[in-house]
Enzyme design. Sequence first.
Site, PDB file in Angstrom:
ATOM      1  N   CYS A 195      -5.274 -13.054   2.980  1.00 27.92           N
ATOM      2  CA  CYS A 195      -5.489 -12.051   1.942  1.00 27.92           C
ATOM      3  C   CYS A 195      -5.268 -12.708   0.589  1.00 27.92           C
ATOM      4  O   CYS A 195      -4.289 -13.441   0.407  1.00 27.92           O
ATOM      5  CB  CYS A 195      -4.516 -10.890   2.136  1.00 27.92           C
ATOM      6  SG  CYS A 195      -4.701  -9.572   0.914  1.00 27.92           S
ATOM      7  N   HIS A 246     -10.098  -4.449   6.399  1.00 32.73           N
ATOM      8  CA  HIS A 246      -9.057  -5.081   5.575  1.00 32.73           C
ATOM      9  C   HIS A 246      -9.120  -4.527   4.146  1.00 32.73           C
ATOM     10  O   HIS A 246      -8.092  -4.127   3.580  1.00 32.73           O
ATOM     11  CB  HIS A 246      -9.253  -6.599   5.582  1.00 32.73           C
ATOM     12  CG  HIS A 246      -8.258  -7.350   4.757  1.00 32.73           C
ATOM     13  ND1 HIS A 246      -7.253  -8.105   5.319  1.00 32.73           N
ATOM     14  CD2 HIS A 246      -8.110  -7.463   3.412  1.00 32.73           C
ATOM     15  CE1 HIS A 246      -6.521  -8.645   4.344  1.00 32.73           C
ATOM     16  NE2 HIS A 246      -7.034  -8.276   3.182  1.00 32.73           N
ATOM     17  N   GLU A 247     -10.326  -4.490   3.577  1.00 29.57           N
ATOM     18  CA  GLU A 247     -10.470  -3.990   2.205  1.00 29.57           C
ATOM     19  C   GLU A 247     -10.227  -2.483   2.144  1.00 29.57           C
ATOM     20  O   GLU A 247      -9.638  -1.976   1.182  1.00 29.57           O
ATOM     21  CB  GLU A 247     -11.840  -4.354   1.633  1.00 29.57           C
ATOM     22  CG  GLU A 247     -12.116  -5.847   1.560  1.00 29.57           C
ATOM     23  CD  GLU A 247     -11.037  -6.654   0.848  1.00 29.57           C
ATOM     24  OE1 GLU A 247     -10.416  -6.151  -0.098  1.00 29.57           O
ATOM     25  OE2 GLU A 247     -10.807  -7.810   1.253  1.00 29.57           O
ATOM     26  N   HIS A 307      -6.673  -1.738   1.694  1.00 29.15           N
ATOM     27  CA  HIS A 307      -6.233  -1.833   0.288  1.00 29.15           C
ATOM     28  C   HIS A 307      -6.435  -0.499  -0.433  1.00 29.15           C
ATOM     29  O   HIS A 307      -5.592  -0.094  -1.244  1.00 29.15           O
ATOM     30  CB  HIS A 307      -6.981  -2.933  -0.463  1.00 29.15           C
ATOM     31  CG  HIS A 307      -6.475  -4.312  -0.188  1.00 29.15           C
ATOM     32  ND1 HIS A 307      -5.193  -4.706  -0.479  1.00 29.15           N
ATOM     33  CD2 HIS A 307      -7.097  -5.403   0.331  1.00 29.15           C
ATOM     34  CE1 HIS A 307      -5.037  -5.983  -0.139  1.00 29.15           C
ATOM     35  NE2 HIS A 307      -6.167  -6.426   0.362  1.00 29.15           N
TER      36      HIS A 307
END
Length: 146
Positions: free
Chosen positions: A88, A130-131, A134
């Site tokens: 990351c 993953h994004e 966020h």
Amino acid sequence: MGIKDLVKPEHFLINHRIESCSYNLDRHALSKTLIENMIHHKGVGLSANQIGIWERAFVIMAEEDTIVCFNPKIIKSYTEKVSFNEGCLTYPDLFLDIIRPNSIIAKWEDEDGKIHKEKLTGFTSRVFQHEYDHMEGIDFTQRHVL
């Protein structure tokens, strides 16, 4: 907007859920900024909050293309899960084994406001998830299972 510094892991933006995009958001400008910064920072994905922008948007590498996602959602996660050693940009030099669904159904708006709904599989699915994390105020260290 140009090239921006990556925010630190303890920054407020990294640890809080981002609601929907601003009404007056210049999506074309943000799209350009996200792509330029992802390439500059040598990532395969980048969320707006990672560069200090409070908007629900990110860019991902997908196959040989980039996709900028505004107001992304995960509609469905399939049961098959796969472990992969993820990194990351928020945590340089840290790589952790993360288990995620191999396939998802994702929905997002593009820079013109057009809605997309697609099944994503493999690496593209992983980067989207993953994004997306966020956007939800979750970083990948919270997904790591020993």
